[in-house]
Motif scaffolding. Structure first.
Motif, PDB file in Angstrom:
ATOM      1  N   THR A   1       0.815  -1.213   0.000  1.00  0.00           N
ATOM      2  CA  THR A   1       0.000   0.000   0.000  1.00  0.00           C
ATOM      3  C   THR A   1       0.856   1.273   0.000  1.00  0.00           C
ATOM      4  O   THR A   1       0.314   2.367  -0.111  1.00  0.00           O
ATOM      5  CB  THR A   1      -0.996   0.017   1.178  1.00  0.00           C
TER       6      THR A   1
ATOM      7  N   LEU B   1       0.639   4.532  -7.378  1.00  0.00           N
ATOM      8  CA  LEU B   1      -0.788   4.680  -7.636  1.00  0.00           C
ATOM      9  C   LEU B   1      -1.124   3.969  -8.949  1.00  0.00           C
ATOM     10  O   LEU B   1      -0.445   4.162  -9.964  1.00  0.00           O
ATOM     11  CB  LEU B   1      -1.121   6.175  -7.739  1.00  0.00           C
TER      12      LEU B   1
ATOM     13  N   ARG C   1     -12.038   2.272   2.831  1.00  0.00           N
ATOM     14  CA  ARG C   1     -10.649   2.686   2.595  1.00  0.00           C
ATOM     15  C   ARG C   1      -9.878   1.570   1.894  1.00  0.00           C
ATOM     16  O   ARG C   1      -8.970   1.829   1.114  1.00  0.00           O
ATOM     17  CB  ARG C   1      -9.988   3.009   3.943  1.00  0.00           C
TER      18      ARG C   1
ATOM     19  N   GLU D   1      -5.417  -0.138  -1.102  1.00  0.00           N
ATOM     20  CA  GLU D   1      -5.924   1.078  -0.473  1.00  0.00           C
ATOM     21  C   GLU D   1      -6.591   1.931  -1.544  1.00  0.00           C
ATOM     22  O   GLU D   1      -5.973   2.230  -2.575  1.00  0.00           O
ATOM     23  CB  GLU D   1      -4.767   1.831   0.184  1.00  0.00           C
TER      24      GLU D   1
ATOM     25  N   GLU E   1      -7.732   5.237  -2.914  1.00  0.00           N
ATOM     26  CA  GLU E   1      -7.434   6.653  -2.698  1.00  0.00           C
ATOM     27  C   GLU E   1      -8.555   7.558  -3.168  1.00  0.00           C
ATOM     28  O   GLU E   1      -8.967   8.475  -2.489  1.00  0.00           O
ATOM     29  CB  GLU E   1      -6.135   7.028  -3.408  1.00  0.00           C
ATOM     30  N   ARG E   2      -9.082   7.277  -4.363  1.00  0.00           N
ATOM     31  CA  ARG E   2     -10.220   8.063  -4.835  1.00  0.00           C
ATOM     32  C   ARG E   2     -10.910   7.342  -5.974  1.00  0.00           C
ATOM     33  O   ARG E   2     -10.340   6.454  -6.606  1.00  0.00           O
ATOM     34  CB  ARG E   2      -9.805   9.476  -5.252  1.00  0.00           C
TER      35      ARG E   2
ATOM     36  N   ARG F   1      -3.603   1.878  -4.339  1.00  0.00           N
ATOM     37  CA  ARG F   1      -2.219   1.439  -4.125  1.00  0.00           C
ATOM     38  C   ARG F   1      -2.246   0.024  -3.556  1.00  0.00           C
ATOM     39  O   ARG F   1      -3.102  -0.278  -2.716  1.00  0.00           O
ATOM     40  CB  ARG F   1      -1.510   2.355  -3.122  1.00  0.00           C
TER      41      ARG F   1
ATOM     42  N   THR G   1     -12.963   7.184   3.730  1.00  0.00           N
ATOM     43  CA  THR G   1     -11.856   8.103   3.501  1.00  0.00           C
ATOM     44  C   THR G   1     -11.617   8.369   2.022  1.00  0.00           C
ATOM     45  O   THR G   1     -11.053   9.385   1.668  1.00  0.00           O
ATOM     46  CB  THR G   1     -10.554   7.548   4.102  1.00  0.00           C
ATOM     47  N   ALA G   2     -12.016   7.436   1.152  1.00  0.00           N
ATOM     48  CA  ALA G   2     -11.815   7.668  -0.274  1.00  0.00           C
ATOM     49  C   ALA G   2     -12.747   8.793  -0.734  1.00  0.00           C
ATOM     50  O   ALA G   2     -13.812   8.988  -0.171  1.00  0.00           O
ATOM     51  CB  ALA G   2     -12.103   6.403  -1.061  1.00  0.00           C
TER      52      ALA G   2
END
Ligand SMILES: C[S@@+](CC[C@H](N)C(=O)[O-])C[C@H]1O[C@@H](n2cnc3c(N)ncnc32)[C@H](O)[C@@H]1O
Length: 162
Positions: free
Chosen positions: A51, A55, A75, A122, A124-125, A134, A157-158
């Motif tokens: 992680t 990306l 997340r 993980e 991220e968005r 990741r 969190t994303a």
């Protein structure tokens, strides 16, 4: 003899949306997207994603983009992908090329009768049909089979972007 599906197993629940199922795939699997990574060969890939790695972008094909609704609540997600460059006929393997061998099912090698790979990544968005994550370890262009939320966590969190 295994259990058989009844017609009620296919009933839609309130709010559920079904789409026409596209033709194609391998052994009835559907490739629902493609994974974009910095690695162009198997030798360049990490053995297992981390992680803190680069990306990567998971591209989800239509008509499955609507199935991403709710994913930003997580997340971490599990990504299931198809190691399309693998041979599929080994029952013993020597990952270290040192003369010692291990049975295929005692390894996480991509070489297996059905070359499915799984990574916990993980998130991220999410941007439209793309998930930026990741933790992957596959070559650029690897087919995507499935995405599942991490069973242990529900932490928003994303970020979703249009
Ligand atoms: C050991 S597997 C682990 C896969 C997954 N994280 C798992 O545990 O199921 C990762 C390796 O598969 C190889 N690989 C990556 N993409 C591949 C592909 N599309 N087809 C075949 N092999 C691939 C690379 O050598 C990479 O280091």
């Amino acid at each position: 003899m295994g259990a058989e599906a009844s017609s009620r197993d296919f009933d839609l629940r309130p709010g559920e949306v079904a789409v026409p199922r596209p033709e194609g795939g391998d052994a009835s699997l559907l490739f629902i997207g493609r994974i974009h990574t910095p690695w162009t060969s198997r030798l360049d890939c990490p053995r297992q994603g981390r992680t803190d790695g680069p990306l990567c972008r998971i591209e989800v094909f239509e008509p499955w983009v609507a199935a991403l609704d709710g994913i930003t609540a997580y997340r971490h997600v599990e990504v299931v992908y198809w190691m399309h460059l693998s041979r599929r006929d080994l029952v013993r393997q020597s990952p270290r090329t040192d003369g010692t061998t291990t049975g295929t099912f005692a390894l996480r090698s991509p070489v297996r009768p059905n070359p499915l790979a799984i990574s916990l990544v993980e998130l991220e968005r999410v941007q439209g049909a793309s998930l930026f994550v990741r933790g992957l370890d596959c070559v650029d262009g690897t087919p995507l089979i499935d995405i599942k939320p991490d069973r242990c966590a529900h932490s928003p969190t994303a970020q979703a972007q249009p």
